[in-house]
Motif scaffolding. Structure first.
Motif, mmCIF file in Angstrom:
data_model
loop_
_atom_site.group_PDB
_atom_site.id
_atom_site.type_symbol
_atom_site.label_atom_id
_atom_site.label_comp_id
_atom_site.label_asym_id
_atom_site.label_seq_id
_atom_site.Cartn_x
_atom_site.Cartn_y
_atom_site.Cartn_z
ATOM 1 N N ALA A 7 89.897 -44.707 35.637
ATOM 2 C CA ALA A 7 90.622 -45.651 34.785
ATOM 3 C C ALA A 7 90.019 -47.040 34.924
ATOM 4 O O ALA A 7 89.663 -47.465 36.025
ATOM 5 N N ILE A 8 89.899 -47.717 33.793
ATOM 6 C CA ILE A 8 89.559 -49.129 33.771
ATOM 7 C C ILE A 8 90.721 -49.832 33.090
ATOM 8 O O ILE A 8 91.100 -49.474 31.966
ATOM 9 N N ARG A 40 108.368 -46.270 27.800
ATOM 10 C CA ARG A 40 107.859 -47.244 26.829
ATOM 11 C C ARG A 40 106.582 -46.720 26.183
ATOM 12 O O ARG A 40 105.822 -45.990 26.813
ATOM 13 N N PRO A 41 106.315 -47.106 24.930
ATOM 14 C CA PRO A 41 105.118 -46.606 24.254
ATOM 15 C C PRO A 41 103.829 -47.180 24.844
ATOM 16 O O PRO A 41 103.787 -48.333 25.275
ATOM 17 N N LYS A 42 102.809 -46.351 24.854
ATOM 18 C CA LYS A 42 101.453 -46.735 25.234
ATOM 19 C C LYS A 42 100.517 -45.801 24.501
ATOM 20 O O LYS A 42 100.956 -44.964 23.713
ATOM 21 N N ARG A 43 99.218 -45.931 24.747
ATOM 22 C CA ARG A 43 98.224 -45.018 24.185
ATOM 23 C C ARG A 43 97.430 -44.372 25.310
ATOM 24 O O ARG A 43 97.230 -44.981 26.364
ATOM 25 N N TRP A 44 97.028 -43.149 25.093
ATOM 26 C CA TRP A 44 96.136 -42.430 26.009
ATOM 27 C C TRP A 44 94.761 -42.488 25.362
ATOM 28 O O TRP A 44 94.498 -41.815 24.362
ATOM 29 N N VAL A 45 93.887 -43.347 25.906
ATOM 30 C CA VAL A 45 92.580 -43.600 25.301
ATOM 31 C C VAL A 45 91.490 -43.220 26.304
ATOM 32 O O VAL A 45 91.433 -43.772 27.407
ATOM 33 N N ILE A 56 86.260 -42.184 30.873
ATOM 34 C CA ILE A 56 86.932 -43.408 31.312
ATOM 35 C C ILE A 56 88.230 -43.519 30.538
ATOM 36 O O ILE A 56 88.238 -43.527 29.305
ATOM 37 N N LEU A 57 89.332 -43.580 31.265
ATOM 38 C CA LEU A 57 90.633 -43.826 30.664
ATOM 39 C C LEU A 57 90.780 -45.336 30.529
ATOM 40 O O LEU A 57 90.745 -46.064 31.528
ATOM 41 N N LEU A 58 90.903 -45.817 29.301
ATOM 42 C CA LEU A 58 91.116 -47.240 29.063
ATOM 43 C C LEU A 58 92.623 -47.468 29.130
ATOM 44 O O LEU A 58 93.360 -47.055 28.235
ATOM 45 N N ALA A 59 93.063 -48.086 30.201
ATOM 46 C CA ALA A 59 94.490 -48.263 30.468
ATOM 47 C C ALA A 59 94.874 -49.721 30.234
ATOM 48 O O ALA A 59 94.394 -50.612 30.939
#
Length: 166
Positions: A7-8, A40-45, A56-59
């Motif tokens: 993760a970054i 809460r909403p987020k994205r899995w990128v 790489i998970l962009l967190a």
């Protein structure tokens, strides 16, 4: 067994996606809605070099503690390593794409190296073979190596940094 993701922490998703995909030439593997642990909403990128296993998970930073880590995940040290077969070509492309290099290219016993910053300010090594070890006419491929603690995962990709798909 393999290392699937690292993760970054980034300030925002879209500029980070643009940097890794359009500037470095990684693939956007996933970009889906998700929820934080408390709903809460987020994205899995997820981005990764083409044909690689490790991504790489962009967190996106969530809260002041994570915001403080953006661009400083490795306490100012180089923490990520992008290896390419043609150092000069990759350096020229990245410079033309306005990637910020914080050192000039130099030759070390392990090859050519220059330190650059990602979209968040994390330090990466651009690594390539020494000029004496570059083979003319060799197919341009690149390797991304991500170092976590004492472990380095090396990823081989089939195209140079920042090139468009064929």
């Amino acid at each position: 067994m393999h290392l699937e993701l690292i993760a970054i922490v980034v300030a925002e998703y879209d500029p980070a996606i643009d940097f890794f995909v359009n500037t470095l030439g990684f693939d956007l593997v996933e970009d889906v809605p998700s929820l934080t642990n408390d709903g809460r909403p987020k994205r899995w990128v997820v981005v990764r070099p083409p044909h690689a296993q490790t991504g790489i998970l962009l967190a996106r930073a969530d809260g002041s503690r994570q915001l403080a880590a953006v661009g400083d995940q490795t306490a100012g040290r180089v923490g990520f390593f992008l290896r390419v077969e043609d150092f000069d070509q990759a350096y020229t492309r990245m410079t033309a794409a306005n990637v910020e290099f914080v050192t000039e290219p130099r030759t070390e016993p392990y090859g050519r190296v220059a330190v650059f910053l990602d979209i968040s300010g994390n330090r990466w090594d651009l690594l390539g073979p020494s000029r004496a070890h570059q083979q003319p006419g060799k197919t341009n491929s690149s390797h991304a190596a991500v170092r976590l603690g004492r472990t380095t995962t090396r990823i081989t990709v089939s195209r140079g940094v920042g090139t468009a798909p064929a």
